[in-house]
Write a protein that holds these residues in place. Structure first.
Motif, mmCIF file in Angstrom:
data_model
loop_
_atom_site.group_PDB
_atom_site.id
_atom_site.type_symbol
_atom_site.label_atom_id
_atom_site.label_comp_id
_atom_site.label_asym_id
_atom_site.label_seq_id
_atom_site.Cartn_x
_atom_site.Cartn_y
_atom_site.Cartn_z
ATOM 1 N N THR A 226 3.506 -9.320 -1.971
ATOM 2 C CA THR A 226 2.270 -8.669 -2.409
ATOM 3 C C THR A 226 2.145 -7.238 -1.898
ATOM 4 O OG1 THR A 226 1.074 -9.584 -0.512
ATOM 5 C CG2 THR A 226 1.031 -10.852 -2.562
ATOM 6 N N SER A 227 3.090 -6.806 -1.049
ATOM 7 C CA SER A 227 3.034 -5.440 -0.525
ATOM 8 C C SER A 227 4.449 -4.927 -0.269
ATOM 9 C CB SER A 227 2.228 -5.389 0.782
ATOM 10 O OG SER A 227 2.913 -6.080 1.809
ATOM 11 N N LYS A 228 4.558 -3.629 -0.151
ATOM 12 C CA LYS A 228 5.850 -3.005 0.145
ATOM 13 C C LYS A 228 6.390 -3.491 1.485
ATOM 14 C CE LYS A 228 7.956 1.523 1.057
ATOM 15 N NZ LYS A 228 7.660 2.950 1.327
ATOM 16 N N PHE A 229 5.504 -3.656 2.474
ATOM 17 C CA PHE A 229 5.937 -4.117 3.791
ATOM 18 C C PHE A 229 6.618 -5.473 3.697
ATOM 19 C CE2 PHE A 229 4.868 -6.977 7.330
ATOM 20 C CZ PHE A 229 5.630 -6.384 8.339
ATOM 21 N N VAL A 230 5.981 -6.437 3.033
ATOM 22 C CA VAL A 230 6.555 -7.778 2.912
ATOM 23 C C VAL A 230 7.867 -7.724 2.140
ATOM 24 C CG1 VAL A 230 6.223 -10.083 1.933
ATOM 25 C CG2 VAL A 230 4.329 -8.924 3.092
ATOM 26 N N HIS A 351 10.149 -4.882 -8.667
ATOM 27 C CA HIS A 351 8.807 -4.921 -8.081
ATOM 28 C C HIS A 351 8.251 -3.505 -8.105
ATOM 29 C CE1 HIS A 351 9.553 -8.987 -6.389
ATOM 30 N NE2 HIS A 351 10.805 -8.542 -6.323
ATOM 31 N N LEU A 352 6.947 -3.392 -8.328
ATOM 32 C CA LEU A 352 6.294 -2.085 -8.334
ATOM 33 C C LEU A 352 5.148 -2.089 -7.337
ATOM 34 C CD1 LEU A 352 6.109 -1.328 -12.178
ATOM 35 C CD2 LEU A 352 7.818 -0.525 -10.531
ATOM 36 N N PHE A 353 5.078 -1.026 -6.525
ATOM 37 C CA PHE A 353 4.043 -0.909 -5.507
ATOM 38 C C PHE A 353 3.382 0.459 -5.617
ATOM 39 C CE2 PHE A 353 7.484 -3.595 -3.955
ATOM 40 C CZ PHE A 353 6.802 -4.762 -3.645
ATOM 41 N N ASP A 354 2.068 0.461 -5.570
ATOM 42 C CA ASP A 354 1.289 1.703 -5.546
ATOM 43 C C ASP A 354 1.633 2.476 -4.276
ATOM 44 O OD1 ASP A 354 -0.762 3.613 -5.061
ATOM 45 O OD2 ASP A 354 -2.179 2.452 -6.250
ATOM 46 N N VAL A 355 1.973 3.747 -4.408
ATOM 47 C CA VAL A 355 2.363 4.553 -3.259
ATOM 48 C C VAL A 355 1.251 4.649 -2.237
ATOM 49 C CG1 VAL A 355 2.892 6.919 -2.530
ATOM 50 C CG2 VAL A 355 4.155 5.895 -4.420
ATOM 51 N N LEU A 356 0.005 4.767 -2.675
ATOM 52 C CA LEU A 356 -1.103 4.958 -1.729
ATOM 53 C C LEU A 356 -1.478 3.672 -1.004
ATOM 54 C CD1 LEU A 356 -3.450 7.356 -3.761
ATOM 55 C CD2 LEU A 356 -1.890 7.918 -1.905
ATOM 56 N N SER A 357 -1.664 2.588 -1.717
ATOM 57 C CA SER A 357 -2.087 1.328 -1.107
ATOM 58 C C SER A 357 -0.910 0.479 -0.635
ATOM 59 C CB SER A 357 -2.933 0.515 -2.082
ATOM 60 O OG SER A 357 -2.119 0.042 -3.161
ATOM 61 N N GLU A 358 0.270 0.733 -1.213
ATOM 62 C CA GLU A 358 1.484 -0.051 -0.968
ATOM 63 C C GLU A 358 1.331 -1.503 -1.420
ATOM 64 O OE1 GLU A 358 3.102 0.474 2.962
ATOM 65 O OE2 GLU A 358 3.652 2.552 2.528
ATOM 66 N N LYS A 359 0.335 -1.775 -2.270
ATOM 67 C CA LYS A 359 0.133 -3.108 -2.802
ATOM 68 C C LYS A 359 0.907 -3.270 -4.115
ATOM 69 C CE LYS A 359 -2.778 -4.410 0.362
ATOM 70 N NZ LYS A 359 -2.398 -5.441 1.379
ATOM 71 N N SER A 360 1.277 -4.518 -4.415
ATOM 72 C CA SER A 360 2.024 -4.797 -5.642
ATOM 73 C C SER A 360 1.150 -4.614 -6.872
ATOM 74 C CB SER A 360 2.564 -6.221 -5.585
ATOM 75 O OG SER A 360 3.157 -6.576 -6.829
ATOM 76 N N LEU A 361 1.769 -4.144 -7.950
ATOM 77 C CA LEU A 361 1.069 -4.035 -9.232
ATOM 78 C C LEU A 361 1.151 -5.324 -10.027
ATOM 79 C CD1 LEU A 361 1.073 -0.948 -8.597
ATOM 80 C CD2 LEU A 361 1.585 -0.566 -11.022
ATOM 81 N N ALA A 362 1.915 -6.298 -9.565
ATOM 82 C CA ALA A 362 2.085 -7.537 -10.319
ATOM 83 C C ALA A 362 0.770 -8.290 -10.416
ATOM 84 C CB ALA A 362 3.151 -8.409 -9.675
ATOM 85 N N SER A 363 0.468 -8.806 -11.594
ATOM 86 C CA SER A 363 -0.768 -9.562 -11.786
ATOM 87 C C SER A 363 -0.560 -10.990 -11.331
ATOM 88 C CB SER A 363 -1.181 -9.531 -13.249
ATOM 89 O OG SER A 363 -0.152 -10.030 -14.064
#
Length: 363
Positions: A226-230, A351-363
């Motif tokens: 769910t995030s870039k970190f994970v 996988h796609l992650f928003d650069v600012l929030s680093e959260k996944s774009l996946a629904s």
């Protein structure tokens, strides 16, 4: 067995907040792994459950009974430490039996429990030895045996395999997994080793900076971070992260990666936004040298320059450059005629992650 609940747990040492917000329920008989880098709060959370650290705020329940003011010795938990913590002057038998002697068990009852644990852990031939005469793996099995005979409500493991070599860690992982299968005791296991987490856990709690980053089964956290970190923390080879931009052309969204425009997969469209800065993530094993290595038609060819090769034994890491950025492919062949190649991305695996929030774009 027992159900463990953490409610709004916080822990501070002076002005330093180590655990900032922790809410989680471990179900009866479940094997849960707390996973994260050093300093994320995983061991501190375990020690608060064990009663070895005071709780700054929040509540811990075992079978709906509040534990905050219950002494460690009265919580009916058994903890296995990284350091083994064996009594050096006692034999293996005496180390395993010690907790039962303190509880006033009879000699026949103690002997029966010790022999049972020793048999399960293959310690029977070693019962007369002192800890200094044992290997690291044998000492860890003794520590596990000492915890087992107490028949606790919950087993707690605090990085128990960190002092062992790679081969022995593998063997001990199998023993711990088999032990849980036989005893079915609620187990919480702390580690920074993602292989231990992936092979042992029913569910994994990934922590970062005192917060829960993601909870899920090993498959869920690996396939749907769910995030870039994970995404980058899970995986024996770190996930590639490439800077990209989401663009819109004639009512269709594309991922712009240099001069290559990748059609946006359906699962990302609900959160799509024009000119959104992205991190495009893809695991090295999902980057291929041949299109036929992907068993569906959702494939994206992309030009690359080969910079280096690294032999891993069964596989080869290809270090390439794509759109001025490093992209690593893990392959089983190195049939390359030049330094230039076409790589094929599995679009089902990006996988796609928003650069600012680093959260996944996946629904």
């Amino acid at each position: 067995m027992a159900r463990v609940e953490f409610r709004n747990i916080k822990k501070s040492f002076g002005d330093v907040d180590v655990v900032k917000q922790f809410n989680f329920i471990v179900e009866d008989g479940e094997f849960v792994v707390f996973l994260g880098p050093s300093g994320c709060g995983k061991s501190t959370t375990l020690r608060m459950l064990a009663g070895l650290e005071t709780i700054t705020a929040g509540e811990i329940f075992i079978d709906d009974k509040l534990m905050n003011k219950v002494d460690a010795k009265d919580r009916d938990l058994a903890m296995v430490f990284q350091s083994y913590a064996l009594y050096p002057h006692m034999t293996v038998y005496e180390n395993i039996a010690f907790a039962l002697k303190l509880k006033g068990f009879s000699k026949p009852a103690i002997d029966a429990e010790v022999q049972k644990a020793a048999s399960m852990l293959e310690l029977t031939p070693l019962l007369d030895r002192k800890p200094k005469e044992l290997s690291g793996g044998q000492r860890q099995r003794v520590a596990m045996g000492r915890a087992m005979v107490r028949t606790p409500k919950v087993f707690l493991f605090d990085e128990p395999l960190s002092n062992l070599d790679a081969k022995l860690r593998g063997l001990m992982r199998e023993e711990i997994k088999q032990l849980h299968k036989e005893l079915k005791t609620t187990t919480i296991y702390v580690t920074h080793d993602q292989i231990e987490a992936m092979t042992l856990a029913d569910r994994i709690v990934i922590l970062k900076d005192g917060y829960v980053a993601q909870v899920g089964t090993p498959t869920e956290v690996f396939q749907r971070p769910t995030s870039k970190f994970v995404a980058q923390f899970i995986g024996s080879q770190a996930m590639n992260m490439l800077d990209a931009t989401l663009i819109k052309q004639e009512d269709e969204y594309f991922i712009a990666l240099g001069d290559t425009h990748i059609p946006l997969p359906e699962r990302f469209k609900a959160r799509a936004s024009r000119n959104l800065a992205l991190h495009l993530g893809i695991r090295p094993t999902d980057v291929h040298l041949r299109a036929e290595q992907i068993d569906h038609d959702r494939i994206m060819p992309i030009p690359a320059t080969i910079k280096d090769k690294e032999l891993l034994g069964a596989s080869i890491l290809l270090k390439t450059e794509v759109a001025g950025q490093e992209l690593i492919a893990e392959t089983h062949t190195a049939e390359l005629e030049s330094d230039h190649a076409t790589l094929y991305l599995d679009l089902d695996a990006i996988h796609l992650f928003d650069v600012l929030s680093e959260k996944s774009l996946a629904s």
